[in-house]
Scaffold this active site. Structure first.
Site, PDB file in Angstrom:
ATOM      1  N   GLY A  97       0.841  -1.188   0.000  1.00 36.75           N
ATOM      2  CA  GLY A  97       0.000   0.000   0.000  1.00 36.75           C
ATOM      3  C   GLY A  97       0.877   1.239   0.000  1.00 36.75           C
ATOM      4  N   CYS A  98       0.438   2.284   0.691  1.00 35.99           N
ATOM      5  CA  CYS A  98       1.208   3.531   0.762  1.00 35.99           C
ATOM      6  C   CYS A  98       2.596   3.257   1.310  1.00 35.99           C
ATOM      7  CB  CYS A  98       0.477   4.530   1.657  1.00 35.99           C
ATOM      8  SG  CYS A  98       1.396   6.049   1.956  1.00 35.99           S
ATOM      9  N   PHE A  99       3.634   3.718   0.585  1.00 34.40           N
ATOM     10  CA  PHE A  99       4.987   3.365   1.005  1.00 34.40           C
ATOM     11  C   PHE A  99       5.456   4.093   2.256  1.00 34.40           C
ATOM     12  CE2 PHE A  99       6.093   5.738  -3.196  1.00 34.40           C
ATOM     13  CZ  PHE A  99       5.730   6.968  -2.679  1.00 34.40           C
TER      14      PHE A  99
END
Length: 444
Positions: free
Chosen positions: A42-44
């Site tokens: 997902g969001c890094f």
């Protein structure tokens, strides 16, 4: 003498070279003895933080991988995802990933992948929490056959644990690394640069099977799931937290510890809704405060970093009546002689209807004949005063110091000792009578 000096210099040089030669033996990782794996969670931002906490991990770099483009940036990825969503292209997009570089002598790939599985939800397909799109897919991108084999072995093991916990099939893409691109500098170490970022949830709460390398406690695989039958079916607030979440602790200290509310509030470390209840969508950050009514989510507040005013306004809109909201948040005024508590004379305290904080004591209340509850003194520190030039007048507005809601106005025509008249809308006051023993003492 010269020969002796040359001999000493030669010996010193030999010792210096020998000392330098010994440095690589001190378990200091070099490019030759490190390894790496590329992971999509997902969001890094949150992935970078989670993976960097693993002992033996040397570096975690945010990037993009797995797409068709050989060169792309953040806005290129977002733009392509929009075209994919509207069916304008069949080009494959990159996923937001982290490149995890580690020392195999300190931590092996299996341990890193166990952290990977446990720190996100690998069953969500092209999304992770509120982040939706193929660019947020779960992925393991390998650079040799051995890594691929370990990835598939750990996937099979974790699928067994997820199935037993009631989760669906893992959707994680396992494939050779393709077109890796380092992300922009402002995305690197993002949560270190932006400490007000959210605390990411720790995945599904399902422990990787076995007693070996899982970071979750052996005695407690995951936080127990709340039981809906034990909670208030009519209206219940649930605060979803995470371990080691500084913002959760801040929320507890600044809101929960002193909050006097009639609504039932409970906290949990399990990211799932209470058993038998439903969330509108998965959680992606903590703390997240969810209001349930009849077992269904009706509203949520995501993230907290000291913004009390925003929280009190959010919960106020859910707990107050339309008339109360009009007064509290729109500086409205009830009609004279129509509000609550005009004739209230019992010993007690008038409190903020949202926070429960004390505003006025009943022994400072007096009959002003104005049609609104009137007081000559507030509780110390309970209110704030603000100039008000509305309606062509110059007045002093009174707000609750705890929630910031509008209460009324203060005038200089009250009785002694203050000679102040705090003219307050009764509908935004809540009265809490003194306990019976206090009342008894007051009548002696």
């Amino acid at each position: 003498m010269l020969r002796k000096l040359l001999t000493l210099l030669a010996l010193a040089a030999t010792l210096s070279v020998s000392a330098c030669a010994k440095e690589p033996e001190m378990n200091t990782p070099t490019a030759e003895n490190t390894d790496y794996i590329v992971l999509g969670m997902g969001c890094f931002w949150g992935a970078e933080k989670r993976m960097s906490e693993i002992p033996g991990v040397i570096d975690v770099e945010s990037g993009y991988a797995g797409g068709d483009a050989e060169n792309a940036g953040y806005y290129d990825v977002l733009g392509l995802e929009k075209e994919i969503r509207y069916g304008k292209t069949d080009q494959r997009n990159h996923a937001e990933v982290v490149k995890v570089t580690f020392d195999p002598q300190t931590v092996d790939l299996e341990t890193i992948l166990i952290h990977f599985w446990e720190n996100h939800d690998p069953t969500q397909g092209d999304r992770q929490g509120n982040d939706v799109g193929t660019n947020y897919r779960s992925a393991i991108y390998t650079h040799n056959d051995a890594q691929t084999a370990i990835a598939k072995q750990t996937e099979a093991a974790y699928q067994t644990a997820l199935t037993q916990a009631g989760y669906s099939k893992i959707t994680t893409e396992i494939a050779p690394l393709h077109n890796y691109i380092t992300a922009e500098e402002y995305h690197q170490n993002y949560l270190q640069k932006n400490p007000n970022g959210y605390c990411g949830l720790g995945g599904t709460g399902v422990k990787y099977p076995g007693d070996g390398k899982s970071p979750m406690p052996k005695s407690e695989p995951s936080a127990p799931r709340l039981q809906g039958s034990d909670l208030n079916q009519t209206r219940q607030l649930v605060v979803f937290e995470a371990e080691d979440c500084a913002f959760c602790k801040q929320f507890k200290a600044e809101i929960l510890d002193d909050w006097q509310t009639d609504v039932d509030v409970t906290t949990t470390l399990n990211p799932n809704p209470p058993e038998g209840w439903t969330l509108e969508k998965s959680l992606f950050a903590t703390p997240t405060i969810v209001l349930f009514e009849d077992g269904k989510e009706v509203s949520r507040f995501t993230g907290y970093n000291g913004d009390k005013a925003r929280f009190w306004k959010w919960i106020g809109f859910r707990l107050l009546t339309p008339e109360q909201r009009r007064i509290a948040f729109e500086q409205g005024t009830e009609q004279a002689f129509t509000g609550s508590h005009l004739d209230e004379k019992r010993p007690g305290t008038f409190v903020d209807p949202i926070t429960g904080a004390a505003l006025f004591r009943s022994d400072t209340k007096f009959e002003s004949g104005s049609g609104w509850p009137s007081f000559f003194n507030p509780v110390e520190g309970a209110i704030t005063e603000h100039e008000d030039f509305s309606h062509g007048m110059h007045r002093i507005e009174v707000r609750s110091a705890s929630s910031g809601i509008h209460l009324g106005h203060v005038f200089n025509d009250g009785p002694p000792p203050s000679h102040k008249r705090y003219c307050i809308n009764g509908n935004v006051l809540k009265f809490v009578p003194d306990p019976p023993e206090n009342n008894a003492n007051n009548t002696e």
